[in-house]
Scaffold this active site. Structure first.
Site, PDB file in Angstrom:
ATOM      1  CB  SER A 116      28.770  18.837  -5.586  1.00  0.00           C
ATOM      2  OG  SER A 116      27.545  19.479  -5.916  1.00  0.00           O
ATOM      3  CB  THR A 140      28.935  14.043 -10.066  1.00  0.00           C
ATOM      4  OG1 THR A 140      30.221  14.219  -9.281  1.00  0.00           O
ATOM      5  CG2 THR A 140      28.685  13.708 -11.663  1.00  0.00           C
ATOM      6  CB  THR A 183      31.308  16.776 -10.559  1.00  0.00           C
ATOM      7  OG1 THR A 183      31.417  16.711  -8.977  1.00  0.00           O
ATOM      8  CG2 THR A 183      33.163  16.152 -11.232  1.00  0.00           C
ATOM      9  NE  ARG A 202      39.571  12.913  -7.010  1.00  0.00           N
ATOM     10  CZ  ARG A 202      37.808  12.824  -7.687  1.00  0.00           C
ATOM     11  NH1 ARG A 202      37.511  13.429  -8.547  1.00  0.00           N
ATOM     12  NH2 ARG A 202      37.356  11.822  -7.135  1.00  0.00           N
ATOM     13  N   GLY A 233      38.408  12.651 -11.774  1.00  0.00           N
ATOM     14  CA  GLY A 233      37.624  11.287 -10.482  1.00  0.00           C
ATOM     15  C   GLY A 233      37.226  11.252 -12.597  1.00  0.00           C
ATOM     16  CG  ASP A 234      33.258   8.965 -11.517  1.00  0.00           C
ATOM     17  OD1 ASP A 234      33.464  10.367 -11.188  1.00  0.00           O
ATOM     18  OD2 ASP A 234      32.255   8.588 -11.695  1.00  0.00           O
ATOM     19  CB  THR A 283      26.236  10.905  -8.870  1.00  0.00           C
ATOM     20  OG1 THR A 283      27.433  11.406  -7.064  1.00  0.00           O
ATOM     21  CG2 THR A 283      25.771   9.737  -7.715  1.00  0.00           C
ATOM     22  N   GLY A 284      29.248   9.429  -7.282  1.00  0.00           N
ATOM     23  CA  GLY A 284      29.965   8.918  -5.791  1.00  0.00           C
ATOM     24  C   GLY A 284      31.642   9.289  -5.930  1.00  0.00           C
ATOM     25  N   GLY A 324      34.617   8.869  -7.457  1.00  0.00           N
ATOM     26  CA  GLY A 324      35.199   8.419  -8.919  1.00  0.00           C
ATOM     27  C   GLY A 324      36.344   7.575  -8.967  1.00  0.00           C
TER      28      GLY A 324
HETATM   29  N1  ASP Z   1      32.151  11.835  -9.418  1.00  0.00           N
HETATM   30  C1  ASP Z   1      32.887  12.484  -8.308  1.00  0.00           C
HETATM   31  C2  ASP Z   1      34.127  12.115  -8.308  1.00  0.00           C
HETATM   32  O1  ASP Z   1      34.460  11.182  -8.027  1.00  0.00           O
HETATM   33  C3  ASP Z   1      32.309  13.059  -6.927  1.00  0.00           C
HETATM   34  C4  ASP Z   1      30.545  12.935  -7.241  1.00  0.00           C
HETATM   35  O2  ASP Z   1      30.237  11.943  -8.074  1.00  0.00           O
HETATM   36  O3  ASP Z   1      30.760  12.984  -5.899  1.00  0.00           O
HETATM   37  O4  ASP Z   1      34.828  13.717  -8.349  1.00  0.00           O
END
Ligand code: ASP
Length: 331
Positions: A86, A188, A206, A216, A218-219, A239-240, A242
């Site tokens: 990841s 991430t 990430t 795309r 993310g955050d 994380t999570g 984004g």
């Molecule tokens: N935050 C990351 C994203 O949205 C992915 C992750 O942390 O799971 O790209």
């Protein structure tokens, strides 16, 4: 990679709380003693791959090295590991089969650098650092980021490993894009550190959500969303999903809440509550969402919080390196 569900026996959340209590009672002490009570150096990073990453960061921090060098070296460990699926090399591709990477870095002077949708470069965090140090800009994306990386001597490589390619081909059979919480299609490494000099820095990197739309972002490469550092106050990383972190400018929010006097844990809780509220307002299902924050303040106190249970993070200070299960809104 090793299963994130397979949690290494963790020190409970209580240990972070104990540290906070210790420091809170130190508030009555004279300034000089209070300084001595700062828990530094210290480094925190997301998920269980944070344990190995922390070791690399600690090598630098324990020798009075700078937090900015420590966080870069730390996150390069999972970036360079093809079994970590990841982040960096070995990361899962987008829906077109392309591995596109996002990363950002921030130092104690609010210098920032970021790359998004960068292909073919194993260590996007180092490209982000080069953006920070060698350009008048703060963010480069896509082909421009690649061109810049090549001009700086980074090597063009194939980042798609066999296992990720296989998984992608399997996914193509249904092409069903629905991010699932706490499984390894989105993770991430975010790392924040306080060095022996009392300076804070952070890094976040990430491959983003697996099988995402091409382009795309993310955050994680967005300063203020996936990472924020304010050397007067503290640092946070996320994380999570984004999209949800960006919606609340998550890590900037966490740091601002610490500025208002919240402990790192309280700040993370309030930021997660914001995600919860907006999700309800938008009539979306919270069960489909995961967001986790970790935060560290100038005194070396730390905390975390997440939407769903299952998020963990690693902390290395002079007492050792340990994995902590974050407390969650949904139990
Ligand atoms: N935050 C990351 C994203 O949205 C992915 C992750 O942390 O799971 O790209």
């Amino acid at each position: 990679m090793t299963s994130r569900r397979n949690f290494i026996k963790t020190t409970s959340f209580a240990s972070a709380a104990m540290l906070i209590n210790k420091s809170t009672s130190a508030k009555e002490l004279p300034a000089e003693e209070l300084t001595n009570q700062t828990n530094k150096p210290i480094v925190l990073s997301t998920w269980n791959f944070g344990l190995k990453a922390n070791e690399a960061a600690w090598e630098i921090l324990s020798k009075n090295g700078k937090a900015i060098d420590a966080v870069e070296a730390g996150v390069k460990i999972p970036e360079g590991d093809p079994t970590e699926r990841s982040v960096g090399y070995g990361g899962r591709p987008d829906r077109d089969g392309r591995v596109t990477l996002d990363a950002c870095i921030m130092d104690e002077q609010a210098n920032i650098g970021s790359v998004a949708a960068l292909e073919h470069i194993k260590h996007p965090i180092s490209v982000a650092r080069a953006v920070m140090e060698k350009t008048p800009h703060v963010m480069l994306v896509g082909d421009g980021a690649l061109q810049f990386a090549l001009s700086q001597g980074f090597k063009k490589e194939n980042l798609l490993v066999e296992d990720s390619e296989k998984e992608w081909k399997e996914w193509l059979k249904n092409s069903n894009y629905k991010p699932i919480v706490n499984i390894e299609n989105h993770d991430t490494i975010g790392m924040i550190a306080l060095d022996a000099n009392g300076d804070l820095s952070g890094a976040c990197t990430t491959s983003g959500m697996a099988f995402k739309m091409h382009g795309r972002v993310g955050d994680s490469p967005i300063i203020g969303a996936g990472l924020y550092v304010d050397n007067e106050i503290g640092a946070a990383t996320a994380t999570g999903h984004g999209e949800e972190v960006i919606r609340i400018a998550g890590c900037h929010l966490v740091v601002e809440l610490m500025r208002q006097g919240k402990t790192p844990e309280q700040a993370c809780i309030e930021a997660v509550n914001r995600v919860v509220k907006l999700t309800a307002n938008r009539k979306k299902n919270l069960k489909d969402i995961q967001v986790g924050f970790i935060a560290l303040n100038k005194k070396g106190e730390y905390g975390s919080y997440c939407v769903q249970s299952g998020f963990n993070y690693a902390v290395h200070d002079s007492s050792g390196n340990k994995l902590i299960n974050a407390d969650s809104h949904l139990k």
